[in-house]
Design a protein around this motif. Sequence first.
Motif, mmCIF file in Angstrom:
data_model
loop_
_atom_site.group_PDB
_atom_site.id
_atom_site.type_symbol
_atom_site.label_atom_id
_atom_site.label_comp_id
_atom_site.label_asym_id
_atom_site.label_seq_id
_atom_site.Cartn_x
_atom_site.Cartn_y
_atom_site.Cartn_z
ATOM 1 N N LEU A 3 0.843 -1.186 0.000
ATOM 2 C CA LEU A 3 0.000 0.000 0.000
ATOM 3 C C LEU A 3 0.883 1.242 0.000
ATOM 4 O O LEU A 3 1.972 1.237 0.567
ATOM 5 C CB LEU A 3 -0.914 0.003 1.219
ATOM 6 N N GLN A 4 0.392 2.294 -0.635
ATOM 7 C CA GLN A 4 1.144 3.547 -0.697
ATOM 8 C C GLN A 4 0.445 4.589 0.175
ATOM 9 O O GLN A 4 -0.751 4.829 0.025
ATOM 10 C CB GLN A 4 1.224 4.055 -2.134
ATOM 11 N N ASP A 22 -4.173 1.478 -2.639
ATOM 12 C CA ASP A 22 -3.837 0.159 -3.162
ATOM 13 C C ASP A 22 -3.391 0.303 -4.618
ATOM 14 O O ASP A 22 -4.209 0.616 -5.489
ATOM 15 C CB ASP A 22 -5.059 -0.741 -3.066
ATOM 16 N N PRO A 23 -2.107 0.104 -4.922
ATOM 17 C CA PRO A 23 -1.623 0.276 -6.293
ATOM 18 C C PRO A 23 -2.173 -0.755 -7.281
ATOM 19 O O PRO A 23 -2.077 -0.562 -8.491
ATOM 20 C CB PRO A 23 -0.105 0.178 -6.173
ATOM 21 N N SER A 24 -2.787 -1.838 -6.791
ATOM 22 C CA SER A 24 -3.368 -2.828 -7.702
ATOM 23 C C SER A 24 -4.736 -2.369 -8.223
ATOM 24 O O SER A 24 -5.268 -2.956 -9.161
ATOM 25 C CB SER A 24 -3.492 -4.188 -7.015
ATOM 26 N N VAL A 25 -5.296 -1.315 -7.621
ATOM 27 C CA VAL A 25 -6.563 -0.745 -8.086
ATOM 28 C C VAL A 25 -6.220 0.439 -8.975
ATOM 29 O O VAL A 25 -5.633 1.413 -8.527
ATOM 30 C CB VAL A 25 -7.442 -0.297 -6.893
ATOM 31 N N ASN A 49 0.979 1.934 -13.632
ATOM 32 C CA ASN A 49 2.200 1.163 -13.367
ATOM 33 C C ASN A 49 2.647 1.292 -11.915
ATOM 34 O O ASN A 49 3.828 1.429 -11.622
ATOM 35 C CB ASN A 49 3.325 1.590 -14.302
ATOM 36 N N GLY A 50 1.669 1.266 -10.976
ATOM 37 C CA GLY A 50 1.990 1.312 -9.552
ATOM 38 C C GLY A 50 2.349 2.686 -9.022
ATOM 39 O O GLY A 50 2.758 2.819 -7.881
ATOM 40 N N THR A 51 2.181 3.721 -9.851
ATOM 41 C CA THR A 51 2.499 5.094 -9.449
ATOM 42 C C THR A 51 1.230 5.934 -9.459
ATOM 43 O O THR A 51 0.431 5.839 -10.397
ATOM 44 C CB THR A 51 3.524 5.715 -10.422
ATOM 45 N N VAL A 52 1.057 6.763 -8.439
ATOM 46 C CA VAL A 52 -0.091 7.666 -8.391
ATOM 47 C C VAL A 52 0.096 8.752 -9.452
ATOM 48 O O VAL A 52 1.079 9.477 -9.425
ATOM 49 C CB VAL A 52 -0.240 8.318 -6.995
ATOM 50 N N VAL A 53 -0.841 8.836 -10.400
ATOM 51 C CA VAL A 53 -0.758 9.869 -11.435
ATOM 52 C C VAL A 53 -1.802 10.961 -11.222
ATOM 53 O O VAL A 53 -1.709 12.034 -11.808
ATOM 54 C CB VAL A 53 -0.886 9.276 -12.864
ATOM 55 N N SER A 54 -2.793 10.678 -10.372
ATOM 56 C CA SER A 54 -3.810 11.676 -10.061
ATOM 57 C C SER A 54 -4.331 11.399 -8.656
ATOM 58 O O SER A 54 -4.609 10.246 -8.306
ATOM 59 C CB SER A 54 -4.954 11.585 -11.074
ATOM 60 N N PHE A 55 -4.457 12.450 -7.853
ATOM 61 C CA PHE A 55 -4.979 12.326 -6.486
ATOM 62 C C PHE A 55 -5.736 13.601 -6.165
ATOM 63 O O PHE A 55 -5.201 14.697 -6.315
ATOM 64 C CB PHE A 55 -3.827 12.120 -5.484
ATOM 65 N N ASP A 56 -7.000 13.463 -5.743
ATOM 66 C CA ASP A 56 -7.825 14.631 -5.471
ATOM 67 C C ASP A 56 -8.715 14.362 -4.265
ATOM 68 O O ASP A 56 -9.267 13.273 -4.121
ATOM 69 C CB ASP A 56 -8.695 14.951 -6.690
ATOM 70 N N VAL A 57 -8.825 15.360 -3.389
ATOM 71 C CA VAL A 57 -9.703 15.277 -2.226
ATOM 72 C C VAL A 57 -10.575 16.523 -2.201
ATOM 73 O O VAL A 57 -10.062 17.639 -2.331
ATOM 74 C CB VAL A 57 -8.895 15.197 -0.916
ATOM 75 N N GLN A 58 -11.884 16.309 -2.067
ATOM 76 C CA GLN A 58 -12.815 17.437 -1.999
ATOM 77 C C GLN A 58 -13.853 17.173 -0.919
ATOM 78 O O GLN A 58 -14.040 16.027 -0.486
ATOM 79 C CB GLN A 58 -13.513 17.612 -3.339
#
Length: 64
Positions: A3-4, A22-25, A49-58
């Motif tokens: 988990l990241q 969860d990088p598998s999702v 590829n296991g890297t977060v490319v977008s993350f948003d919280v609202q």
Amino acid sequence: MNLQERTFSCPYCWEPISVFLDPSVREQTYVEDCEVCCRPMNIHYRMQNGTVVSFDVQRANGQA
């Protein structure tokens, strides 16, 4: 499974919050309550590829 951890500020109380992704999702949207002020937040992330490319919280449901 590795988990990241992702740290961000709550959109209500601005306290730092951590979540584990969860990088598998590949892409996920869910509602989670802030651990400090208990208000609901919409969390959305996308992985490639296991890297977060977008993350948003609202704020959930446009609550003030």
